[in-house]
Design a protein around this motif. Structure first.
Motif, PDB file in Angstrom:
ATOM      1  N   ALA A  65      57.499   5.704   6.790  1.00 31.56           N
ATOM      2  CA  ALA A  65      57.644   4.500   5.953  1.00 31.56           C
ATOM      3  C   ALA A  65      56.382   3.651   6.017  1.00 31.56           C
ATOM      4  O   ALA A  65      55.928   3.111   5.004  1.00 31.56           O
ATOM      5  CB  ALA A  65      58.856   3.697   6.404  1.00 31.56           C
ATOM      6  N   GLU A  66      55.797   3.531   7.202  1.00 30.86           N
ATOM      7  CA  GLU A  66      54.583   2.725   7.345  1.00 30.86           C
ATOM      8  C   GLU A  66      53.381   3.404   6.693  1.00 30.86           C
ATOM      9  O   GLU A  66      52.563   2.754   6.042  1.00 30.86           O
ATOM     10  CB  GLU A  66      54.313   2.466   8.825  1.00 30.86           C
ATOM     11  CG  GLU A  66      53.164   1.525   9.097  1.00 30.86           C
ATOM     12  CD  GLU A  66      53.416   0.094   8.657  1.00 30.86           C
ATOM     13  OE1 GLU A  66      52.500  -0.726   8.814  1.00 30.86           O
ATOM     14  OE2 GLU A  66      54.519  -0.221   8.144  1.00 30.86           O
ATOM     15  N   VAL A  67      53.268   4.719   6.859  1.00 32.16           N
ATOM     16  CA  VAL A  67      52.181   5.450   6.203  1.00 32.16           C
ATOM     17  C   VAL A  67      52.323   5.352   4.693  1.00 32.16           C
ATOM     18  O   VAL A  67      51.337   5.173   3.962  1.00 32.16           O
ATOM     19  CB  VAL A  67      52.155   6.915   6.678  1.00 32.16           C
ATOM     20  CG1 VAL A  67      51.153   7.737   5.864  1.00 32.16           C
ATOM     21  CG2 VAL A  67      51.807   6.994   8.157  1.00 32.16           C
ATOM     22  N   SER A  68      53.545   5.453   4.208  1.00 29.14           N
ATOM     23  CA  SER A  68      53.805   5.328   2.770  1.00 29.14           C
ATOM     24  C   SER A  68      53.352   3.962   2.261  1.00 29.14           C
ATOM     25  O   SER A  68      52.726   3.844   1.201  1.00 29.14           O
ATOM     26  CB  SER A  68      55.293   5.538   2.503  1.00 29.14           C
ATOM     27  OG  SER A  68      55.614   5.293   1.152  1.00 29.14           O
ATOM     28  N   ARG A  69      53.653   2.915   3.029  1.00 27.88           N
ATOM     29  CA  ARG A  69      53.244   1.561   2.614  1.00 27.88           C
ATOM     30  C   ARG A  69      51.726   1.454   2.540  1.00 27.88           C
ATOM     31  O   ARG A  69      51.180   0.870   1.598  1.00 27.88           O
ATOM     32  CB  ARG A  69      53.804   0.528   3.594  1.00 27.88           C
ATOM     33  CG  ARG A  69      53.524  -0.910   3.172  1.00 27.88           C
ATOM     34  CD  ARG A  69      54.033  -1.901   4.199  1.00 27.88           C
ATOM     35  NE  ARG A  69      53.223  -1.902   5.402  1.00 27.88           N
ATOM     36  CZ  ARG A  69      52.058  -2.541   5.511  1.00 27.88           C
ATOM     37  NH1 ARG A  69      51.535  -3.193   4.472  1.00 27.88           N
ATOM     38  NH2 ARG A  69      51.392  -2.514   6.647  1.00 27.88           N
ATOM     39  N   HIS A  70      51.041   2.014   3.505  1.00 21.92           N
ATOM     40  CA  HIS A  70      49.576   1.965   3.499  1.00 21.92           C
ATOM     41  C   HIS A  70      48.995   2.793   2.362  1.00 21.92           C
ATOM     42  O   HIS A  70      47.968   2.427   1.778  1.00 21.92           O
ATOM     43  CB  HIS A  70      49.033   2.450   4.842  1.00 21.92           C
ATOM     44  CG  HIS A  70      49.015   1.394   5.904  1.00 21.92           C
ATOM     45  ND1 HIS A  70      50.163   0.986   6.556  1.00 21.92           N
ATOM     46  CD2 HIS A  70      48.000   0.644   6.414  1.00 21.92           C
ATOM     47  CE1 HIS A  70      49.844   0.038   7.428  1.00 21.92           C
ATOM     48  NE2 HIS A  70      48.546  -0.185   7.356  1.00 21.92           N
ATOM     49  N   ALA A  71      49.635   3.903   2.023  1.00 23.86           N
ATOM     50  CA  ALA A  71      49.169   4.712   0.897  1.00 23.86           C
ATOM     51  C   ALA A  71      49.297   3.928  -0.402  1.00 23.86           C
ATOM     52  O   ALA A  71      48.392   3.947  -1.255  1.00 23.86           O
ATOM     53  CB  ALA A  71      49.958   6.019   0.819  1.00 23.86           C
ATOM     54  N   ARG A  72      50.399   3.197  -0.562  1.00 23.04           N
ATOM     55  CA  ARG A  72      50.556   2.364  -1.756  1.00 23.04           C
ATOM     56  C   ARG A  72      49.523   1.245  -1.780  1.00 23.04           C
ATOM     57  O   ARG A  72      49.018   0.872  -2.839  1.00 23.04           O
ATOM     58  CB  ARG A  72      51.971   1.783  -1.819  1.00 23.04           C
ATOM     59  CG  ARG A  72      53.041   2.811  -2.099  1.00 23.04           C
ATOM     60  CD  ARG A  72      54.375   2.155  -2.473  1.00 23.04           C
ATOM     61  NE  ARG A  72      54.886   1.321  -1.411  1.00 23.04           N
ATOM     62  CZ  ARG A  72      55.570   1.760  -0.355  1.00 23.04           C
ATOM     63  NH1 ARG A  72      55.795   3.057  -0.208  1.00 23.04           N
ATOM     64  NH2 ARG A  72      56.019   0.932   0.562  1.00 23.04           N
ATOM     65  N   GLY A 116      57.161   8.937  -2.266  1.00 25.99           N
ATOM     66  CA  GLY A 116      58.198   9.862  -1.828  1.00 25.99           C
ATOM     67  C   GLY A 116      59.477   9.122  -1.506  1.00 25.99           C
ATOM     68  O   GLY A 116      59.702   7.985  -1.918  1.00 25.99           O
ATOM     69  N   ALA A 117      60.289   9.765  -0.701  1.00 24.60           N
ATOM     70  CA  ALA A 117      61.609   9.203  -0.382  1.00 24.60           C
ATOM     71  C   ALA A 117      61.517   7.927   0.444  1.00 24.60           C
ATOM     72  O   ALA A 117      62.487   7.183   0.543  1.00 24.60           O
ATOM     73  CB  ALA A 117      62.430  10.244   0.381  1.00 24.60           C
ATOM     74  N   HIS A 118      60.344   7.667   1.040  1.00 31.17           N
ATOM     75  CA  HIS A 118      60.226   6.522   1.928  1.00 31.17           C
ATOM     76  C   HIS A 118      59.487   5.355   1.297  1.00 31.17           C
ATOM     77  O   HIS A 118      59.104   4.420   1.987  1.00 31.17           O
ATOM     78  CB  HIS A 118      59.532   6.943   3.225  1.00 31.17           C
ATOM     79  CG  HIS A 118      60.317   7.935   3.994  1.00 31.17           C
ATOM     80  ND1 HIS A 118      60.294   9.282   3.687  1.00 31.17           N
ATOM     81  CD2 HIS A 118      61.182   7.793   5.014  1.00 31.17           C
ATOM     82  CE1 HIS A 118      61.096   9.919   4.518  1.00 31.17           C
ATOM     83  NE2 HIS A 118      61.641   9.051   5.328  1.00 31.17           N
ATOM     84  N   PRO A 128      55.019  -6.701  -1.439  1.00 32.63           N
ATOM     85  CA  PRO A 128      53.848  -7.385  -0.889  1.00 32.63           C
ATOM     86  C   PRO A 128      52.739  -7.484  -1.918  1.00 32.63           C
ATOM     87  O   PRO A 128      52.775  -6.828  -2.968  1.00 32.63           O
ATOM     88  CB  PRO A 128      53.439  -6.485   0.289  1.00 32.63           C
ATOM     89  CG  PRO A 128      53.965  -5.133  -0.074  1.00 32.63           C
ATOM     90  CD  PRO A 128      55.238  -5.385  -0.832  1.00 32.63           C
ATOM     91  N   PHE A 129      51.739  -8.298  -1.605  1.00 27.70           N
ATOM     92  CA  PHE A 129      50.619  -8.521  -2.524  1.00 27.70           C
ATOM     93  C   PHE A 129      49.923  -7.220  -2.882  1.00 27.70           C
ATOM     94  O   PHE A 129      49.471  -7.042  -4.015  1.00 27.70           O
ATOM     95  CB  PHE A 129      49.627  -9.484  -1.865  1.00 27.70           C
ATOM     96  CG  PHE A 129      48.380  -9.721  -2.668  1.00 27.70           C
ATOM     97  CD1 PHE A 129      48.386 -10.590  -3.752  1.00 27.70           C
ATOM     98  CD2 PHE A 129      47.196  -9.069  -2.346  1.00 27.70           C
ATOM     99  CE1 PHE A 129      47.242 -10.809  -4.498  1.00 27.70           C
ATOM    100  CE2 PHE A 129      46.038  -9.284  -3.082  1.00 27.70           C
ATOM    101  CZ  PHE A 129      46.066 -10.160  -4.165  1.00 27.70           C
ATOM    102  N   ASP A 130      49.838  -6.290  -1.915  1.00 23.97           N
ATOM    103  CA  ASP A 130      49.089  -5.053  -2.133  1.00 23.97           C
ATOM    104  C   ASP A 130      49.995  -3.897  -2.545  1.00 23.97           C
ATOM    105  O   ASP A 130      49.807  -2.757  -2.110  1.00 23.97           O
ATOM    106  CB  ASP A 130      48.283  -4.687  -0.880  1.00 23.97           C
ATOM    107  CG  ASP A 130      49.156  -4.530   0.357  1.00 23.97           C
ATOM    108  OD1 ASP A 130      50.362  -4.844   0.274  1.00 23.97           O
ATOM    109  OD2 ASP A 130      48.634  -4.091   1.402  1.00 23.97           O
ATOM    110  N   ASP A 131      50.987  -4.166  -3.392  1.00 25.04           N
ATOM    111  CA  ASP A 131      51.877  -3.121  -3.883  1.00 25.04           C
ATOM    112  C   ASP A 131      51.591  -2.855  -5.358  1.00 25.04           C
ATOM    113  O   ASP A 131      51.461  -3.787  -6.152  1.00 25.04           O
ATOM    114  CB  ASP A 131      53.340  -3.533  -3.710  1.00 25.04           C
ATOM    115  CG  ASP A 131      54.297  -2.405  -4.073  1.00 25.04           C
ATOM    116  OD1 ASP A 131      54.650  -1.632  -3.167  1.00 25.04           O
ATOM    117  OD2 ASP A 131      54.667  -2.298  -5.264  1.00 25.04           O
TER     118      ASP A 131
END
Length: 211
Positions: A65-72, A116-118, A128-131
């Motif tokens: 989930a955290e890696v997914s957030r950083h990828a976004r 993905g699913a996460h 968040p601002f960076d989404d």
């Protein structure tokens, strides 16, 4: 002679290990998408023990989930760099779409991990601002303020635009559409052109911008 690998374990200052684990997860995701993001592999890449990784992430789901957030966030940064090149709402909407497609095609592992699913759920206001979804919403709000987007069309406009561009990205990645440079450019211009014409008026409103 022993065939054991040398001990590569590292020590980190307080708080730095979590960032190192996320960075390692991003590197693995870039190579092979979300399936590569496994706690044991991430710990090995960061040079720490498996148990050390568990002090920061309860399980693989939390790490992914955290890696997914950083990828976004990386995609969002690409979007912001492009939209900052123009003040024209039409150009900014086009920039969001082209950044999305280019990220999908050139950084496919991160793209698949990002959505993905996460990937996060919730409303645009929750993001968040960076989404990327939030950035798309802001660009559409600017178009509405400029009189290019009918207020009655604004609710759900982000869903319509995102669905069209994400669908194109999926078709290109899965090989359902030709992927020569000319074919990609043609498909992108067609889809973004339809989104633009479907949502935006031909002329901007004159007068003060609504705030």
């Amino acid at each position: 002679m022993s065939s054991a690998a040398p001990d590569r374990r590292q020590t980190y200052h307080h708080g730095a290990l979590r960032a190192a684990l996320v960075d390692a997860g991003l590197a693995l995701a870039a190579e092979g998408g979300p399936d590569r993001v496994v706690l044991r592999e991430v710990a090995r890449a960061a040079g720490v023990s498996h148990s050390a990784a568990y002090r920061h992430f309860a399980d693989r789901e939390a790490l992914l989930a955290e890696v997914s957030r950083h990828a976004r966030a990386e995609l969002a940064a690409d979007m912001r760099r492009r939209i900052d090149r123009t003040d024209d709402p039409r150009g900014r909407l086009h920039a969001v779409g082209t950044a999305y497609i280019d990220f999908a095609l050139t950084r496919t592992g991160l793209f698949r991990t990002a959505f993905g699913a996460h990937s996060a759920v919730g409303t645009q206001a929750d993001k968040p601002f960076d989404d990327p979804h939030r950035i798309l919403g802001q660009v559409l709000d600017e178009a509405e303020d400029a009189g290019l987007l009918d207020p009655e069309l604004r609710p759900g406009a982000d869903i319509a635009a995102w669905s069209a561009v994400h669908g194109l990205a999926g078709l290109l990645l899965d090989g359902s559409l030709p992927t020569t440079r000319d074919d990609i450019d043609f498909a992108v211009e067609r889809v973004l052109g339809l989104v633009n014409r479907g949502l935006l008026n031909r002329e901007a409103r004159t007068g003060p911008v609504r705030r």
